[in-house]
Design a protein around this motif. Structure first.
Motif, PDB file in Angstrom:
ATOM      1  N   ARG A   1      51.293 -15.834  34.930  1.00 38.23           N
ATOM      2  CA  ARG A   1      51.495 -15.638  36.223  1.00 38.23           C
ATOM      3  C   ARG A   1      52.848 -15.126  36.580  1.00 38.23           C
ATOM      4  O   ARG A   1      52.989 -14.632  37.770  1.00 38.23           O
ATOM      5  CB  ARG A   1      51.172 -17.023  37.176  1.00 38.23           C
ATOM      6  N   GLU A   2      53.758 -15.178  35.639  1.00 42.53           N
ATOM      7  CA  GLU A   2      54.876 -14.769  35.854  1.00 42.53           C
ATOM      8  C   GLU A   2      55.173 -13.185  35.608  1.00 42.53           C
ATOM      9  O   GLU A   2      56.150 -12.445  35.933  1.00 42.53           O
ATOM     10  CB  GLU A   2      56.102 -15.422  35.098  1.00 42.53           C
ATOM     11  N   GLU A   3      54.027 -12.520  34.809  1.00 41.83           N
ATOM     12  CA  GLU A   3      53.822 -10.907  34.916  1.00 41.83           C
ATOM     13  C   GLU A   3      53.435 -10.349  36.272  1.00 41.83           C
ATOM     14  O   GLU A   3      52.449 -10.668  36.619  1.00 41.83           O
ATOM     15  CB  GLU A   3      52.841 -10.988  33.926  1.00 41.83           C
ATOM     16  N   PRO A   4      54.221  -9.270  36.435  1.00 39.08           N
ATOM     17  CA  PRO A   4      54.055  -8.558  37.726  1.00 39.08           C
ATOM     18  C   PRO A   4      52.595  -8.089  37.683  1.00 39.08           C
ATOM     19  O   PRO A   4      51.808  -8.100  38.661  1.00 39.08           O
ATOM     20  CB  PRO A   4      55.003  -7.609  37.902  1.00 39.08           C
TER      21      PRO A   4
ATOM     22  N   GLY B   1      48.303   8.221  38.350  1.00 40.21           N
ATOM     23  CA  GLY B   1      48.614   7.956  39.503  1.00 40.21           C
ATOM     24  C   GLY B   1      48.884   6.641  39.763  1.00 40.21           C
ATOM     25  O   GLY B   1      49.911   6.160  40.508  1.00 40.21           O
ATOM     26  N   TYR B   2      48.438   5.697  39.273  1.00 39.78           N
ATOM     27  CA  TYR B   2      48.241   4.378  39.470  1.00 39.78           C
ATOM     28  C   TYR B   2      49.223   3.483  38.377  1.00 39.78           C
ATOM     29  O   TYR B   2      49.548   4.121  37.433  1.00 39.78           O
ATOM     30  CB  TYR B   2      47.036   3.570  39.548  1.00 39.78           C
ATOM     31  N   GLY B   3      49.687   2.380  38.895  1.00 42.56           N
ATOM     32  CA  GLY B   3      50.671   1.703  38.168  1.00 42.56           C
ATOM     33  C   GLY B   3      50.344   1.130  36.746  1.00 42.56           C
ATOM     34  O   GLY B   3      51.164   1.003  35.979  1.00 42.56           O
ATOM     35  N   PHE B   4      49.167   0.980  36.417  1.00 37.55           N
ATOM     36  CA  PHE B   4      48.502   0.587  35.142  1.00 37.55           C
ATOM     37  C   PHE B   4      48.432   1.656  34.286  1.00 37.55           C
ATOM     38  O   PHE B   4      47.974   1.411  32.892  1.00 37.55           O
ATOM     39  CB  PHE B   4      47.267  -0.372  35.428  1.00 37.55           C
ATOM     40  N   HIS B   5      48.305   2.759  34.724  1.00 40.85           N
ATOM     41  CA  HIS B   5      47.977   4.011  34.082  1.00 40.85           C
ATOM     42  C   HIS B   5      49.059   4.248  32.681  1.00 40.85           C
ATOM     43  O   HIS B   5      50.278   4.504  33.326  1.00 40.85           O
ATOM     44  CB  HIS B   5      47.984   5.333  34.755  1.00 40.85           C
ATOM     45  N   GLY B   6      48.614   4.109  31.564  1.00 42.72           N
ATOM     46  CA  GLY B   6      49.900   4.217  30.438  1.00 42.72           C
ATOM     47  C   GLY B   6      50.830   3.276  30.233  1.00 42.72           C
ATOM     48  O   GLY B   6      51.598   3.406  29.552  1.00 42.72           O
ATOM     49  N   ASP B   7      50.653   2.224  30.967  1.00 42.00           N
ATOM     50  CA  ASP B   7      51.667   0.962  30.918  1.00 42.00           C
ATOM     51  C   ASP B   7      51.046   0.020  30.294  1.00 42.00           C
ATOM     52  O   ASP B   7      50.307  -1.117  30.690  1.00 42.00           O
ATOM     53  CB  ASP B   7      52.088   0.597  32.437  1.00 42.00           C
ATOM     54  N   PHE B   8      51.252  -0.008  28.947  1.00 43.74           N
ATOM     55  CA  PHE B   8      50.577  -0.782  27.921  1.00 43.74           C
ATOM     56  C   PHE B   8      50.859  -2.488  28.303  1.00 43.74           C
ATOM     57  O   PHE B   8      50.126  -3.352  27.958  1.00 43.74           O
ATOM     58  CB  PHE B   8      50.486  -0.424  26.441  1.00 43.74           C
ATOM     59  N   ASP B   9      52.057  -2.443  28.463  1.00 41.85           N
ATOM     60  CA  ASP B   9      52.462  -4.033  28.892  1.00 41.85           C
ATOM     61  C   ASP B   9      51.676  -4.647  29.940  1.00 41.85           C
ATOM     62  O   ASP B   9      50.963  -5.818  29.921  1.00 41.85           O
ATOM     63  CB  ASP B   9      54.051  -4.029  29.141  1.00 41.85           C
ATOM     64  N   ALA B  10      51.242  -3.700  31.075  1.00 38.95           N
ATOM     65  CA  ALA B  10      50.530  -4.052  32.277  1.00 38.95           C
ATOM     66  C   ALA B  10      49.154  -4.316  31.737  1.00 38.95           C
ATOM     67  O   ALA B  10      48.602  -5.303  32.170  1.00 38.95           O
ATOM     68  CB  ALA B  10      50.920  -2.962  33.441  1.00 38.95           C
ATOM     69  N   SER B  11      48.522  -3.429  31.178  1.00 42.41           N
ATOM     70  CA  SER B  11      47.397  -3.340  30.468  1.00 42.41           C
ATOM     71  C   SER B  11      47.080  -4.728  29.825  1.00 42.41           C
ATOM     72  O   SER B  11      45.949  -5.315  29.891  1.00 42.41           O
ATOM     73  CB  SER B  11      46.854  -2.207  30.236  1.00 42.41           C
TER      74      SER B  11
ATOM     75  N   TYR C   1      48.339 -17.069  27.031  1.00 39.08           N
ATOM     76  CA  TYR C   1      47.827 -15.828  26.738  1.00 39.08           C
ATOM     77  C   TYR C   1      49.115 -14.815  26.352  1.00 39.08           C
ATOM     78  O   TYR C   1      49.055 -13.829  25.620  1.00 39.08           O
ATOM     79  CB  TYR C   1      46.871 -15.118  27.739  1.00 39.08           C
ATOM     80  N   ALA C   2      50.350 -15.350  26.869  1.00 37.04           N
ATOM     81  CA  ALA C   2      51.385 -14.409  26.743  1.00 37.04           C
ATOM     82  C   ALA C   2      51.815 -14.421  25.103  1.00 37.04           C
ATOM     83  O   ALA C   2      52.497 -13.680  24.790  1.00 37.04           O
ATOM     84  CB  ALA C   2      52.697 -14.945  27.468  1.00 37.04           C
ATOM     85  N   ARG C   3      51.491 -15.474  24.693  1.00 36.71           N
ATOM     86  CA  ARG C   3      51.771 -15.299  23.010  1.00 36.71           C
ATOM     87  C   ARG C   3      51.432 -14.236  22.343  1.00 36.71           C
ATOM     88  O   ARG C   3      52.142 -13.785  21.414  1.00 36.71           O
ATOM     89  CB  ARG C   3      51.212 -16.745  22.574  1.00 36.71           C
ATOM     90  N   ALA C   4      50.208 -13.670  22.666  1.00 42.40           N
ATOM     91  CA  ALA C   4      49.661 -12.627  21.657  1.00 42.40           C
ATOM     92  C   ALA C   4      50.528 -11.567  21.821  1.00 42.40           C
ATOM     93  O   ALA C   4      50.769 -10.726  20.959  1.00 42.40           O
ATOM     94  CB  ALA C   4      48.249 -12.399  22.189  1.00 42.40           C
ATOM     95  N   TRP C   5      51.184 -11.326  22.924  1.00 43.71           N
ATOM     96  CA  TRP C   5      51.874 -10.049  23.036  1.00 43.71           C
ATOM     97  C   TRP C   5      53.207 -10.078  21.990  1.00 43.71           C
ATOM     98  O   TRP C   5      53.536  -9.144  21.510  1.00 43.71           O
ATOM     99  CB  TRP C   5      52.643 -10.014  24.440  1.00 43.71           C
ATOM    100  N   ALA C   6      54.215 -11.029  22.004  1.00 42.01           N
ATOM    101  CA  ALA C   6      55.067 -11.125  21.301  1.00 42.01           C
ATOM    102  C   ALA C   6      54.704 -11.079  19.752  1.00 42.01           C
ATOM    103  O   ALA C   6      55.244 -10.322  18.942  1.00 42.01           O
ATOM    104  CB  ALA C   6      55.677 -12.467  21.401  1.00 42.01           C
TER     105      ALA C   6
END
Lengths: 276, 752
Positions: B400-403, B554-564, B610-615
């Motif tokens: 929930r802390e992720e934008p 054109g949208y914020g998630f496009h190509g933003d792999f952290d966001a996706s 779920y954030a664990r997987a990113w690291a």
């Protein structure tokens, strides 16, 4: 770059064949891109759950859980019909030594490649039969199945790695058979035999494909020219290849039956790590 | 691979032997086991009969690396399983044989709860008791930690092998407390029993119940034993000391059926005691083996690092140094008055190591007892500014802390006005900034313009739907820019279409797609009317919105792999929640699973793991910033370690857990004994000693100690590790020598 411990499977190789860019995003970069792949999602999900349960029921059956106990878990008519079809003809003619959910692994082109077989039935020194349970809505054509990497990889891996299940003797390609058994078309299984020539050709093709992938660097994974595939791809938005997901009912080979070996890693622990 | 004589003995020992390998971390036990496995496979042992069992997944790396090598001959894949995975697989496969005997509905499939969904179930029990009957009034921890500790108690009971109804009795007998504390133990016990009953009634299996079903009802069955004995005729179990009594009992029962076994145990470890790790019951397995082989010589530490470990051990009141090497060759320390100065010293030293001495970034780790956002941010900024790759492992970060996740949750609230969850204008502004995002110079929706758009298009108090762009005041339209307007409009129209579709579905429920119902359905039986028939599948909503709008150009998630990735994790969490509960009576009658999910994420109860997987997916040749225990549990030695904040009491103190206890709720605790202050001191001291020695044994060449007079929160540093460090320095260095080590540019320094 691919992770050091990356292992090839029919799923990742099929992705590369379908679209190198898809392989790059899913397997090299491991990017999550959670767009729907086919619609309606409710139907897709129900079908996938039913398919997974069906595979599990057969696994249970083949490791000795009694039929009546397994039947208690049947929770809808379609699954019940598949199960009845399986009991009537799923194991017909198969050798008695049956190994369910077995994963074989071979070295190839400097990497390893795995095949997770639904069932391998062996009559030592005479016959080795791979069975793959398919729950797709449509029965794929023989030509399409023959072209799938699954048909190539499974038979190849069995010949290379199956000796220990064949009394220690190498598996003769001429004794290999692969059966696609369709839960919705139980009387129309598709059977593929194998030969030494096909095995040599498969080995050369897979080696060449993996070597090709390994040689490629960032930017060397182009998009497929076949844009019809893109509606079923979660990365379509990234490549400006459509907004809406594809029609599930129009898909010939669904994801359900091929996801099982997509991630051959072992299951993670149920206990989550906690902060200190 | 070059092997030591002891390792060669393991590799070459008879194929039908059972071996118990014991010794310090870093003495080559795992390497010997890997060598034995490879040798067995090369000599024709079927790889499908070899099973590697581990207490947790992070320990698999050396085995995976070896078994995925192209040098290995073809064959079946060697199984690598955690105890948890083995339990789960068994319960899934043999459910039908256990369900009735274990008190479940045999004709209904089980739902397996994750830690987060288990905590949700616990909240449905605890919350009403707090609100209507004033439970836990004297307990000063957050609700989420309250749920977690009661769930944890159930796991401890199952893993340690005592009835879950005896938790309070154990705690009351051992902990000296007032009547309020006693009441809290009893209330926690009541909640644990209610939780267990609720799970049983709904075929929900949290980890504790999976273990109970496995140990009591399945592991005793010949079919189950035969299945695993076939798969694990040759059994390798590593890091036994991090395993639980339930795992050890299972291994003990397996041993008579194996053809060979290698059981491996580290001395002076057991870092996961808070998760019921039991070195004591692990040690009992020694008697089940034909040979016990002790490993003594380190293959990781240089002699001077080993000498440093001995010095630290002596400073902590343990054994005296034996080594003749000079420990000072393996250490550096930086003494600073203020914490930020100490962090700067760390960043400067790492820059020197990487740029001047050629140390690979992946061979450096920065450790602290707790890793705050401030520490992570400061060090990551500094090191990235120097061009040094850095990664961080902080397992408890909430999604929930992720934008990106917050934006999706705000969109969910906007798309479901019937929930009555009006997002704050501020949240809508952040959502717009994330969702519409940036598309190059002059086309950004920055925070100021996002707030302007939110204030005008979403008044909040009066209406919960976004207004059409062309209804905004012309000057506002101009400031937002017409370049951004089409994207805003496309998003708004998508939401409007979705709302209209849902309204239509509610008006005509028969036309809505029915969810798959669990439990036997007779032929031609109609789907029962249920609120979820017209309910929302939030994971589907997110997937559609992401695919059709947010991931588009054109949208914020496009190509933003952290966001996706954050979006993907949220989808996964929402799907888990729905599947676990959509057919139970746990969701309040006036709510849907989707609403409840959003409410729970907002409370920080869900989507925590779920954030664990990113690291984990981060690049590996990067400096690692991690809590000290997290690094220990990964069990991967490095060349250089930096220990921060030596004065923190976090090195010595246990987490404050008023409702649970790692020792009292363990297999080896003598019931009716009191937990005394001496016990507490001894437990803390042992933990500190094991932590310190465990870290040293995972260091090849050098340890840098970062000391600041004032800690991160500005208070004076006086922790036990700092005191021990001071004693060690005083022994090793006369004061003038210590002065020599101080940096010339230090503004204000003192010896510890």
């Amino acid at each position: 770059m691919l992770p050091e411990a990356f292992v090839y499977s029919q799923t990742s190789l099929q992705d590369f064949t379908d679209c190198p860019a898809l392989f790059d995003l899913r397997w090299r970069q491991r990017i999550k891109y959670p767009a729907a792949e086919s619609e309606p999602l409710e139907l897709v999900e129900a079908h996938m759950e039913r398919g997974a349960l069906f595979h599990q029921m057969i696994h249970q059956h083949l490791i000795g859980v009694p039929e009546n106990v397994i039947a208690e878990s049947i929770d809808d008519d379609e699954l019940g019909a598949w199960w009845a079809n399986y009991l009537a003809s799923g194991l017909r003619g198969l050798p008695a030594a049956r190994h369910p959910e077995i994963t074989l692994s071979v070295p190839i082109a400097g990497r390893r490649m795995v095949a997770k077989l639904d069932v391998l039935a062996v009559d030592t020194g005479r016959e080795s039969v791979i069975v793959d349970w398919k729950t797709s809505l449509h029965r794929p054509t023989r030509a399409n199945l023959l072209a799938r990497l699954q048909t190539v990889v499974y038979r190849y891996v069995l010949v290379e790695a199956g000796a220990y299940l064949n009394g220690g003797a190498p598996v003769d390609p001429a004794q290999v058979k692969m059966i696609y058994w369709f839960a919705n078309f139980a009387n129309q299984p598709e059977i593929f035999t194998y030969s030494a020539d096909e095995h040599a050709a498969a080995g050369a093709m897979l080696t060449q494909m993996i070597s090709d992938i390994e040689r490629r660097g960032d930017g060397d994974f182009p998009l497929t020219d076949d844009v019809r595939r893109c509606v079923y791809c979660s990365y379509r938005g990234l490549h400006e290849r459509g907004t809406k997901a594809g029609d599930f009912e129009a898909q010939e080979i669904g994801l359900t039956d091929e996801l099982s070996d997509a991630f051959p890693d072992f299951t993670l622990d149920q206990i989550a790590e906690v902060a200190f | 691979m070059e092997l030591t004589p002891t390792q060669r003995r393991i590799v070459e020992s008879a194929r039908d032997h059972t071996l118990f390998l014991y010794g310090d971390a870093g003495t080559g036990k795992t390497t010997a086991a890997v060598g034995r496995i490879l040798s067995m496979i090369e000599q024709g042992v079927p790889s499908g009969e070899i099973l590697i069992l581990l207490p947790h997944a992070a320990l698999a790396q050396p085995y995976q690396r070896a078994l995925r090598s192209a040098a290995l001959p073809p064959g079946a894949q060697v199984d690598i399983l955690t105890f948890g995975a083995l339990v789960l697989q068994t319960v899934k496969l043999f459910w039908g044989l256990a369900a009735k005997r274990a008190g479940f509905q045999p004709d209904t499939p089980p739902s397996f709860l994750t830690l987060e969904t288990a905590q949700y179930v616990m909240s449905t029990i605890v919350d009403p008791l707090i609100e209507t009957r004033g439970y836990f009034e004297g307990v000063t921890i957050s609700r989420n930690r309250l749920y977690a500790q009661i769930v944890d108690n159930l796991e401890k009971a199952a893993l340690s092998g005592f009835p879950h109804t005896e938790i309070a009795e154990r705690m009351k007998n051992a902990v000296l407390t007032d009547s309020s504390g006693t009441r809290a133990f009893e209330q926690a016990q009541e909640c644990a029993i209610l939780f267990r009953d609720l799970c049983r009634a709904n075929n929900l299996l949290d980890f504790s119940l999976q273990v109970e079903v496995f140990t009591r009802h399945l592991w005793t069955l010949p079919e189950v034993r035969a299945y695993w004995t076939r798969r694990g005729a040759h059994l390798i179990v590593d890091n036994l000391e991090e395993g639980t009594p339930a795992m050890h009992r299972m291994v003990a029962g397996w041993m008579p059926d194996v053809r060979s076994a290698v059981l491996i145990m580290d001395s002076e470890a057991g870092f996961r005691r808070f998760l019921s790790a039991s070195p004591e019951t692990a040690g009992l397995l020694r008697d089940r083996c034909d040979d016990v082989i002790e490993f003594e010589d380190t293959l990781v530490m240089t002699p001077s690092v080993a000498a440093l470990g001995d010095e630290l051990a002596q400073a902590l009141g343990e054994y005296a140094p034996e080594s003749t090497a000079d420990p000072r060759e393996a250490m550096e320390y930086g003494l600073r008055r203020f914490y930020p100065q100490m962090l700067n010293w760390v960043a400067d030293e790492i820059t020197l190591l990487v740029k001047d001495e050629g140390v690979p970034p992946g061979e450096i780790v920065i450790l602290a007892p707790y890793m705050s956002d401030a520490i992570r941010f400061t060090l990551m900024q500094r090191l990235q500014g120097e061009g040094i790759p850095v990664r961080s492992h902080r397992p408890s970060r909430s999604l929930r802390e992720e934008p990106a996740a917050r934006a999706l949750l705000t969109l969910a609230a906007l798309a479901h006005p019937e929930w009555g969850m009006q997002p704050a204008p501020f949240d809508v502004a952040y959502m717009l900034m994330q969702a519409i995002g940036s598309a190059g110079a002059g086309r950004n929706l920055d925070l100021i313009r996002a707030q302007l758009l939110a204030e005008n298009a979403y008044p909040g108090e009066t209406k919960s739907r976004l207004a059409p762009f062309d209804t905004l005041k012309p000057d506002v339209q101009e400031r937002i820019t017409y370049l951004l307007a089409p994207r805003y409009e496309e998003l708004r129209l998508w939401l409007e279409a979705y709302i209209a579709e849902r309204e239509q579905a509610r008006a005509n429920p028969a036309a809505a797609p029915a969810p798959k119902k669990k439990g036997r359905k007779k032929k031609n039986e109609p789907e029962a009317a249920s609120p979820s028939n017209t309910g929302v599948r939030l994971d589907h909503f997110f997937s559609r919105l992401f695919g059709e709008v947010l991931s588009q150009r054109g949208y914020g998630f496009h190509g933003d792999f952290d966001a996706s990735t954050a979006a993907g994790s949220l989808v996964e969490s929402a799907a888990n929640f729905r599947r676990a509960f959509e057919n139970t009576k746990l969701i309040p009658a006036d709510k849907t699973a989707a609403e409840e999910f959003v409410r729970m994420v907002d409370r920080g109860l869900l989507a925590d793991q779920y954030a664990r997987a990113w690291a984990q997916n981060d690049q590996t040749d990067a400096v690692l910033i991690a809590p000290a225990y997290t690094f220990l549990i990964r069990n991967q030695p490095v060349t250089t370690q930096f220990w921060l904040d030596l004065g923190s009491r976090g090195w010595f103190e246990r987490l404050f857990q008023p409702l649970t206890h790692p020792y009292i709720l363990s297999a080896t605790w003598e019931n009716n004994r009191a937990w005394t202050d001496d016990d507490e001191y001894e437990a803390r001291h042992d933990s500190l000693f094991h932590l310190v020695i465990g870290l040293v044994r995972r260091c090849r060449e050098r340890i840098y100690f970062g000391v600041s007079e004032l800690g991160e929160n500005g208070s004076a540093s006086t922790g036990e590790l700092l005191q021990a460090f001071g004693r060690m320095i005083a022994r090793l260095n006369p004061p003038e020598a210590a002065d020599d080590q101080e940096d010339d540019d230090a503004e204000d320094t003192e010896t510890p």
